[in-house]
Design a protein around this motif. Structure first.
Motif, PDB file in Angstrom:
ATOM      1  N   ASP A  41       3.106   4.778  -1.443  1.00  0.00           N
ATOM      2  CA  ASP A  41       2.180   3.675  -2.081  1.00  0.00           C
ATOM      3  C   ASP A  41       1.230   4.259  -3.261  1.00  0.00           C
ATOM      4  O   ASP A  41       1.112   5.425  -3.352  1.00  0.00           O
ATOM      5  N   ASP A  42       0.569   3.181  -4.071  1.00  0.00           N
ATOM      6  CA  ASP A  42      -0.447   3.797  -4.885  1.00  0.00           C
ATOM      7  C   ASP A  42      -1.694   4.476  -4.156  1.00  0.00           C
ATOM      8  O   ASP A  42      -1.821   4.385  -2.933  1.00  0.00           O
ATOM      9  N   ALA A  43      -2.458   5.306  -4.900  1.00  0.00           N
ATOM     10  CA  ALA A  43      -3.801   5.583  -4.192  1.00  0.00           C
ATOM     11  C   ALA A  43      -4.717   5.326  -5.232  1.00  0.00           C
ATOM     12  O   ALA A  43      -4.607   5.427  -6.439  1.00  0.00           O
ATOM     13  N   PRO A  49      -9.213   3.554   2.648  1.00  0.00           N
ATOM     14  CA  PRO A  49      -8.081   3.955   3.484  1.00  0.00           C
ATOM     15  C   PRO A  49      -6.691   3.832   2.862  1.00  0.00           C
ATOM     16  O   PRO A  49      -5.724   4.524   3.134  1.00  0.00           O
ATOM     17  N   VAL A  50      -6.643   3.189   1.641  1.00  0.00           N
ATOM     18  CA  VAL A  50      -5.485   3.491   0.563  1.00  0.00           C
ATOM     19  C   VAL A  50      -5.351   4.854   0.261  1.00  0.00           C
ATOM     20  O   VAL A  50      -4.346   5.525   0.133  1.00  0.00           O
ATOM     21  N   THR A  51      -6.341   5.534  -0.160  1.00  0.00           N
ATOM     22  CA  THR A  51      -6.082   7.103  -0.646  1.00  0.00           C
ATOM     23  C   THR A  51      -5.983   7.898   0.726  1.00  0.00           C
ATOM     24  O   THR A  51      -5.100   8.886   0.481  1.00  0.00           O
ATOM     25  N   GLN A  52      -6.709   7.567   1.613  1.00  0.00           N
ATOM     26  CA  GLN A  52      -6.208   8.517   3.062  1.00  0.00           C
ATOM     27  C   GLN A  52      -4.872   8.335   3.406  1.00  0.00           C
ATOM     28  O   GLN A  52      -4.261   9.486   3.769  1.00  0.00           O
TER      29      GLN A  52
END
Length: 74
Positions: A41-43, A49-52
């Motif tokens: 997925d994108d970061a 939470p997305v980047t983690q």
């Protein structure tokens, strides 16, 4: 300066440039890792939470490529 972009045009412009560069550079990082893990997925590049999830999902690949943790996360 806290919330300086609300009161100073130069600070606001610098903030916009910084956000744009973060988006552009994170898109490049994600493309790099997707070459071997297309399902990633994108970061966002923020502490969220997305980047983690991205960090966790690329852990084995970064280990394989010998990317030190200190070079990957700020």
């Amino acid at each position: 300066m806290r919330d300086g972009d609300d009161s100073d045009l130069c600070v606001a412009m610098a903030s916009m440039v910084g956000k744009y560069l973060r988006e552009a550079l994170m898109a490049r990082v994600v493309r790099f890792y997707r070459r071997e893990q297309p399902e990633l997925d994108d970061a966002s590049g923020y502490h969220d939470p997305v980047t983690q999830r991205f960090v966790k999902a690329t852990e084995l690949l970064r280990e394989k490529r010998r990317v030190p943790e200190r070079c990957f996360e700020r």
